[in-house]
Design an enzyme around this catalytic site. Structure first.
Site: not given
Length: 259
Positions: A7, A10-11, A108-110, A133
């Site tokens: 998640v 943006t997408n 952040g997880a990403d 983003t």
């Protein structure tokens, strides 16, 4: 099979894994208000189009930088797939790497998942550049520890700000410049040159400064949707890995013993 859910701001990207191989992937705009029922209706049809059924999914892992979206994805997993999802960074899906920054919980997880995947794939010190983003640059040392990084506005955010705050500039698409000239002869070309080559210069400059600070050879790994576009116009990247985040989720799921 594993359903990995990434998640972003943006997408939301869904990827279906068999082992470590991606068998299918789907993308939908991020909307924290989207219910588990809405996700299920959309996703069930897409699974069927690829020849799969909901019963083929035996494990789900979710990584999110949008906390409000998590509850509805948990509903999706439990109501429609009959599994309790693993949440990246929590419980059995803890990062398993050192996060050597002032406030580890704010990572952040990403970015954490990217660090895990990059260290598993590439030896030595690394710089991961993620075109999302926001554009992020992250330093991972040769032991796999996350050492910190940089957050810059994403290229589309920059373009939105430029168009939204000027009266006469048109909206343009992000694409490769039509020539190598950096002196535009019309408004659209001048905007594209400023945004595109400005970003190339920013990435090259920041990577050079990070390498100098690290003080050891460091490979640069690029990911995110625009990585391939920029790859054609700079030699700063050693690897372009558009599936880095999804691969990191699959690796976390493997460590958490998800089916």
């Amino acid at each position: 099979m594993l359903l990995a859910v990434d998640v972003g701001n943006t997408n939301v990207v869904f990827a279906l894994f068999s082992g470590r191989d991606i068998k299918a992937r789907w993308r939908i705009a991020t909307d924290p208000r989207r219910t588990g029922d809405e996700y299920a209706t959309w996703l069930t049809q897409l699974l069927e189009l690829e020849g799969f059924e909901r019963s083929d999914v035996t494990g789900i892992i979710v990584s999110t930088v949008v906390p409000r979206a998590l509850h509805n994805l948990e509903v999706l997993a439990e109501k429609y797939f009959k599994v309790t999802p693993a949440i990246a960074g929590q419980g059995a899906a803890q990062w398993g790497i050192a996060v050597d920054v002032d406030e580890p919980r704010t990572l952040g997880a990403d970015r954490a998942v990217n660090a895990i995947a990059a260290h598993a794939r590439y030896p030595g010190d690394l710089i991961v550049v993620d075109f999302g983003t926001a554009t992020t640059l992250d330093a991972i040392d040769f032991n796999g520890a996350y050492k910190g990084g940089i957050i810059a506005p994403g290229i589309n955010l920059s373009l939105d700000a430029l168009v939204g705050n000027t009266a006469k500039l048109p909206r343009i698409a992000i694409e490769s410049p039509r020539s190598g000239s950096v002196i535009g002869r019309n408004t659209e070309d001048q905007m594209l040159i400023g945004v595109f080559w400005g970003y190339v210069a920013m990435i090259e400059g920041l990577v050079a400064k990070m390498k100098a600070e690290i003080g050891r050879p460091a490979k640069v790994v690029a990911t995110g949707g625009l990585a391939v576009l920029f790859q054609r116009h700079t030699s700063v990247f050693d690897h372009v890995d558009t599936d880095l985040t999804l691969d990191g989720l699959a690796l976390l799921a493997e460590r958490a013993n998800l089916s």
